[in-house]
Design a protein around this motif. Structure first.
Motif, short mmCIF file in Angstrom:
data_model
loop_
_atom_site.label_atom_id
_atom_site.label_comp_id
_atom_site.label_asym_id
_atom_site.label_seq_id
_atom_site.Cartn_x
_atom_site.Cartn_y
_atom_site.Cartn_z
N PHE A 184 -13.27 -5.28 10.59
CA PHE A 184 -11.89 -4.82 10.77
C PHE A 184 -11.49 -3.87 9.64
N TYR A 204 -9.89 -0.22 9.75
CA TYR A 204 -8.52 -0.05 9.25
C TYR A 204 -8.44 1.01 8.16
N CYS A 247 -11.62 -1.95 14.75
CA CYS A 247 -10.51 -2.90 14.71
C CYS A 247 -10.45 -3.69 16.02
N LEU A 258 -5.56 -10.27 10.87
CA LEU A 258 -5.99 -9.06 11.57
C LEU A 258 -4.89 -8.53 12.48
N ALA A 279 -3.20 -5.03 12.14
CA ALA A 279 -3.35 -4.10 13.26
C ALA A 279 -2.00 -3.63 13.79
N LEU A 332 -1.22 -0.08 12.66
CA LEU A 332 -2.18 1.00 12.85
C LEU A 332 -1.52 2.32 13.24
#
Length: 409
Positions: A190, A194, A208, A235, A239, A242
């Protein structure tokens, strides 16, 4: 239209993990499986430019790799003993969706994290096979020489083959024993998506997505493990940002400058619920649950000024006890700089100057540059931004750091 070679390489990059996982279940050797997958890639590079691109490129690659695996089994005179087992795995024109718990990719995760492997070798191999990371990218993630990573991967493949490790998801007491390495693998995959360690783009969203899929799969498989839910919460909270991490020009946007209206509220709700579940299972909070708690403080703040930096600094202090690494200590320095002022943060960052693992780590001079700028020490800040830019392998991040240096008065 992309060239045939570009198309092949793009499809293979997406499908390589699934191909290796499927073939490894047949040949029971991840090193051989990777060789067969590469052989399928070479065959595509030879045939597609001449015969044209197949209607389903992913299925073509999977079928070719499976055929190569069967050919290898036949050549080694093992067909008879494997015939029954292979019957339901013979190639087809449709690649099955990997959306169940008992899937090949999850098996591959646990195989690469088998206790017969040294911990660092487990993670390096899984990142190579599952995340599609190069040895250089893994080396940057671990702050070690590239040659060291290459040796770890080679040793891991050899050990799995010599020990004849079964290609299966472990049951009972064996599963928790391998969990720490599995979680670390998912976490690092991840992180590479990222904040890419190299290349032109800051983000690699596909990584991701793969890490989130693996995390959700693990949470369904191991619902009583707090750290599984803690990792998944972390996560999903990360996320959620993002879309706001880059601007229209694809340049990185620091956390305190992000448009929080672009944060994904559905992922935030999922992440906060996962954190509550992890904390509700009891016991001492692990590193991922603590990091999720830190991410939750950012997620709950409607504006940067609403952020409870004192609580974040306190959480980093607890995290440092559970995970005493220089990177955690550096993050604590950032939090102290926000909670107690830039001089407190700079003092904490300067205390890490002698850490060998941070000598080529761009975030150390980057953090110092920000703190020096806030203290009005402009010339020193500019030099640190430029030093950080020289250390990073990511083009987008390098340009952002140089831009910060140019913005200084």
């Amino acid at each position: 239209m992309p060239s045939p070679h570009a198309l092949i390489e793009g499809v293979f990059r997406v499908e390589a993990t699934r191909i290796v996982a499927s073939v490894a279940r047949m040949v029971r050797d991840v090193g051989v499986a990777e060789e067969i997958a590469q052989d399928a890639l070479v065959t595509a590079l030879e045939q597609w430019p001449v015969k044209g691109t197949p209607d389903n490129p992913a299925a073509w690659l999977m079928t070719t790799a499976r055929n190569r695996a069967i050919d290898r089994i036949r050549r080694e005179a093992r067909l008879a003993e494997n015939l029954v087992e292979l019957g339901h795995r013979l190639p087809s024109d449709v690649v099955p969706e990997i959306d169940t718990i008992e899937d090949d990719v999850l098996r591959l995760v646990f195989v690469t994290c088998h206790p017969v492997l040294a911990p660092q070798n487990r993670v390096a191999l899984a990142l190579r096979l599952l995340g599609g990371l190069t040895t250089a990218e893994i080396a940057r993630a671990y702050l070690v020489p590239e040659a060291t990573v290459a040796q770890r991967i080679t040793r891991a493949k050899r050990t799995l083959a010599e020990k004849k490790v079964p290609f299966e998801v472990p049951a009972g007491d064996e599963r928790p024993a391998r969990l720490a390495s599995v979680l670390e693998v998912v976490y690092l995959i991840f992180n590479e998506g990222y904040s890419a360690s190299s290349g032109d783009d800051l983000l690699r969203p596909a990584l991701c997505h793969d890490a989130l899929h693996l995390g959700r799969t693990l949470a369904a498989l191991m619902p009583a493990e707090p750290e599984v839910h803690g990792l998944l919460a972390l996560l999903e909270l990360q996320a959620s940002r993002l879309r706001a991490r880059t601007g229209d020009d694809s340049a990185p946007v620091p956390l305190d400058r992000q448009n929080r209206a672009r944060w994904d509220q559905w992922l935030i709700r999922r992440g906060l619920a996962g954190l509550e579940k992890a904390q509700g299972l009891g016991g001492t909070f692990g590193p991922y649950t603590l990091q999720a708690a830190i991410a939750a403080e950012h997620a709950r703040a409607r504006t940067p000024d609403d952020t409870d930096w004192m609580r974040i600094a306190a959480l980093y202090q607890v995290l440092l006890g559970a995970l005493p690494t220089p990177v955690v200590a550096l993050n604590r320095a950032v939090a102290l700089g926000r909670a107690l002022g830039p001089q407190a943060g700079l003092d904490a960052a300067d205390a890490l100057a002698g850490e060998p693992a941070l000598r080529t780590y761009p975030l150390l001079p980057g953090v110092r540059a920000d703190l020096l700028a806030r203290l009005g020490r402009i010339d020193e800040a500019r030099a640190e931004f430029e030093r950080a830019a020289a250390m990073t392998g990511n083009v987008s991040e390098r340009e952002a750091l140089l831009s910060r240096a140019r913005e200084l008065p």
